[in-house]
Design a protein around this motif. Structure first.
Motif, mmCIF file in Angstrom:
data_model
loop_
_atom_site.group_PDB
_atom_site.id
_atom_site.type_symbol
_atom_site.label_atom_id
_atom_site.label_comp_id
_atom_site.label_asym_id
_atom_site.label_seq_id
_atom_site.Cartn_x
_atom_site.Cartn_y
_atom_site.Cartn_z
ATOM 1 N N GLU A 1 0.811 -1.218 0.000
ATOM 2 C CA GLU A 1 0.000 0.000 0.000
ATOM 3 C C GLU A 1 0.849 1.276 0.000
ATOM 4 O OE1 GLU A 1 0.423 -1.598 4.184
ATOM 5 O OE2 GLU A 1 -0.107 -2.399 2.228
ATOM 6 N N ASN A 2 2.154 1.142 0.189
ATOM 7 C CA ASN A 2 3.063 2.293 0.147
ATOM 8 C C ASN A 2 4.076 2.076 -0.974
ATOM 9 O OD1 ASN A 2 5.025 4.294 0.561
ATOM 10 N ND2 ASN A 2 4.748 4.256 2.786
ATOM 11 N N HIS B 1 7.653 0.078 -0.848
ATOM 12 C CA HIS B 1 7.464 -1.345 -1.125
ATOM 13 C C HIS B 1 8.673 -1.957 -1.830
ATOM 14 C CE1 HIS B 1 5.469 -5.085 -1.711
ATOM 15 N NE2 HIS B 1 5.303 -4.947 -3.006
ATOM 16 N N LEU B 2 9.218 -3.002 -1.188
ATOM 17 C CA LEU B 2 10.369 -3.770 -1.685
ATOM 18 C C LEU B 2 11.642 -2.933 -1.794
ATOM 19 C CD1 LEU B 2 8.697 -6.044 -4.397
ATOM 20 C CD2 LEU B 2 9.062 -6.494 -1.965
ATOM 21 N N LYS B 3 11.694 -1.831 -1.030
ATOM 22 C CA LYS B 3 12.906 -1.011 -0.959
ATOM 23 C C LYS B 3 13.675 -1.357 0.315
ATOM 24 C CE LYS B 3 11.867 1.825 -4.487
ATOM 25 N NZ LYS B 3 10.458 1.507 -4.751
ATOM 26 N N LYS B 4 15.014 -1.326 0.228
ATOM 27 C CA LYS B 4 15.838 -1.548 1.416
ATOM 28 C C LYS B 4 16.057 -0.222 2.125
ATOM 29 C CE LYS B 4 18.474 -5.786 0.661
ATOM 30 N NZ LYS B 4 19.821 -6.398 0.644
ATOM 31 N N ARG B 5 15.719 -0.196 3.402
ATOM 32 C CA ARG B 5 15.846 1.018 4.184
ATOM 33 C C ARG B 5 16.304 0.692 5.605
ATOM 34 N NH1 ARG B 5 15.368 2.723 -0.216
ATOM 35 N NH2 ARG B 5 13.907 4.283 -1.045
ATOM 36 N N HIS C 1 13.607 -8.845 6.159
ATOM 37 C CA HIS C 1 12.411 -8.240 5.571
ATOM 38 C C HIS C 1 11.516 -7.755 6.707
ATOM 39 C CE1 HIS C 1 13.866 -10.255 2.013
ATOM 40 N NE2 HIS C 1 12.839 -9.847 1.287
ATOM 41 N N VAL C 2 10.792 -6.680 6.450
ATOM 42 C CA VAL C 2 9.903 -6.094 7.458
ATOM 43 C C VAL C 2 8.550 -5.808 6.827
ATOM 44 C CG1 VAL C 2 9.494 -4.114 8.963
ATOM 45 C CG2 VAL C 2 11.787 -5.041 8.757
ATOM 46 N N SER C 3 7.500 -6.130 7.551
ATOM 47 C CA SER C 3 6.135 -5.803 7.107
ATOM 48 C C SER C 3 5.354 -5.269 8.295
ATOM 49 C CB SER C 3 5.435 -7.037 6.541
ATOM 50 O OG SER C 3 5.063 -7.926 7.590
ATOM 51 N N LEU C 4 4.138 -4.808 8.029
ATOM 52 C CA LEU C 4 3.224 -4.534 9.127
ATOM 53 C C LEU C 4 3.071 -5.796 9.967
ATOM 54 C CD1 LEU C 4 0.321 -2.629 7.299
ATOM 55 C CD2 LEU C 4 2.163 -1.636 8.650
ATOM 56 N N PRO D 1 -2.203 -0.494 11.370
ATOM 57 C CA PRO D 1 -0.997 0.323 11.529
ATOM 58 C C PRO D 1 -0.407 0.709 10.174
ATOM 59 C CG PRO D 1 -0.508 -1.978 11.963
ATOM 60 C CD PRO D 1 -1.990 -1.888 11.766
ATOM 61 N N ALA D 2 0.596 1.555 10.207
ATOM 62 C CA ALA D 2 1.259 1.985 8.975
ATOM 63 C C ALA D 2 2.762 2.044 9.204
ATOM 64 C CB ALA D 2 0.749 3.354 8.538
#
Length: 417
Positions: free
Chosen positions: A14-15, A19-23, A54-57, A362-363
């Motif tokens: 949804e962002n 999305h699928l970016k390394k940060r 990897h990180v998600s909500l 959450p976001a």
């Protein structure tokens, strides 16, 4: 709690900007303070730099059973929440599968209080009727005010259609979500597995697909008459998917879920009479499983659930006919889904559903509370007894190949990593 996640690939469809970016993600006192390509580690901050991070909500499960109160030998709330945390879930809806059942506001408060201070939020369901006996409505309004997110007589048919009609009409006054278990007990009879070629060959009494489909059709007719919010948990047949798709086209406010094991396994697994595969609704045919997967992909089925139901050894190590229904599933939810659907679709399914229960989604953005699941979507492993975190060990996934691993969660200014 101050944490810096290094080079984390963010899975957040949804962002589009993330999305699928390394940060790098800096979290201070439970709040996402900064998201950037590179962040220097501040003092008094734990740096997390896991392999293939990897990180998600945070993940959400709409249907989990523990045991407390009454069946603590199966699973306490404390240990159940630990299982959920280590399995990647930040939010779970708790089935009213206890003794006594939660049919008053004080029961709901008890369950909420037992879960305080954990990384995983627990949202109880109250029963629809007093003592879950299917006769008189329970204290729905009071339970809603106490924190119940829906009303469900666990795995029991609402036999009286007028009772469902009254419940749907009454619950509209406070946006209550009414559950209806999709199984007609008269059609089910003494059946214990799916009625078909396999049940005939094994000599086991069958449950026709009609038992589910007839109940759903009846409930949808009532919903069309009354209005209100209806949720049908754990559907299992191809025709059920069609019935719900048609209802949604009419504009009815209906949602449904599917148990992950009904996507993965079929009644063919019953050949060895392994009681871990005895569940309700039963495992169906390959055609049904394919239709369920398709229903998830096109949005007819709203979300998946582990349908985690711990059963102690006395309830499973008996003849197949006498064994209790249920399999644990929290520990294997991610790995089994990832195996059949792939990472992006799996994460999409595991992070949706909160709104249906009146919960805030959450976001992943600066200034928001950190509600995150950390995982590695790659790598395959065989699920064994040593991987079971639950007190009970009734898993139908023993010996199954799973894909990916969970590192932990960050939620409520706490972390399991």
């Amino acid at each position: 709690m101050n944490i810096l996640l290094k080079s984390a690939k963010i899975v957040c469809p949804e962002n589009k900007d993330l999305h699928l970016k390394k940060r790098d993600i800096l979290i201070k006192n439970g709040i996402i303070e900064k998201i950037a390509t590179s962040i220097e580690t501040p003092s008094n901050t734990k740096e997390v730099d896991f392999k293939n991070l990897h990180v998600s909500l945070g993940w959400f499960d709409s249907g989990v059973s523990f045991g407390e109160p009454g069946h603590e030998e199966r699973e306490t709330i404390a240990n159940g929440l630990t299982v959920a945390i280590k399995s990647g879930f930040t939010d779970i809806v708790l089935y009213p599968n206890t003794y006594p059942v939660p049919d008053t506001s004080s029961d709901v408060v008890f369950l909420k209080e037992r879960s305080l201070g954990k990384s995983t939020n627990l949202y109880p369901l109250g029963t629809l009727t007093k003592n879950a006996e299917g006769v008189d409505l329970a204290e729905l309004f009071d339970m809603k005010n106490a924190g119940a997110v829906g009303f469900y007589d666990f795995k029991q048919q609402i036999v009286n259609p007028n009772l469902l009609k009254i419940a749907l009409l009454y619950a509209q006054n406070f946006e209550g979500l009414v559950f209806s278990h999709p199984q007609d007990i008269h059609i089910k009879g003494k059946g214990i597995v799916h009625e078909g070629v396999v049940s005939t060959r094994l000599g086991l009494k069958g449950i026709p697909a009609l038992a589910e489909e007839l109940q759903i059709a009846r409930d949808l007719f009532i919903l069309e008459y009354t209005g209100g919010k209806l949720h049908i948990p754990t559907i299992s047949t191809a025709e059920s998917v069609k019935l719900i798709a048609n209802a949604k086209k009419k504009g009815l406010d209906v949602s449904c879920s599917v148990a992950i094991h009904n996507l993965v396994f079929t009644d063919e697994t019953l050949e060895d009479f392994d009681t871990n595969f005895k569940v309700s609704p039963p495992l169906r045919t390959r055609q049904d499983s394919k239709a369920l997967v398709k229903g998830l992909k096109d949005g007819t089925i709203d979300f998946v659930t582990s349908d985690h139901i711990p059963i102690d050894v006395e309830g499973k190590r008996v003849e197949f006919d006498n064994a209790m229904d249920g399999s644990i599933g929290l520990e294997t939810a991610f790995g089994s889904l990832n195996n059949i659907l792939g990472m992006e679709e799996t994460i999409s399914l595991l992070t949706k559903g909160r709104e249906r229960f009146g919960l805030e989604t959450p976001a992943i953005k600066e200034g928001e509370k950190a509600c995150l699941t950390l995982f590695d979507p790659d790598g395959e492993h065989i699920f064994g007894v040593e991987d079971i975190l639950s007190t009970s060990e009734n898993s139908m996934f023993l010996g199954a190949q799973l894909k990916g691993n969970v590192y932990g969660v960050i939620n409520n200014n706490k972390t399991s990593i």
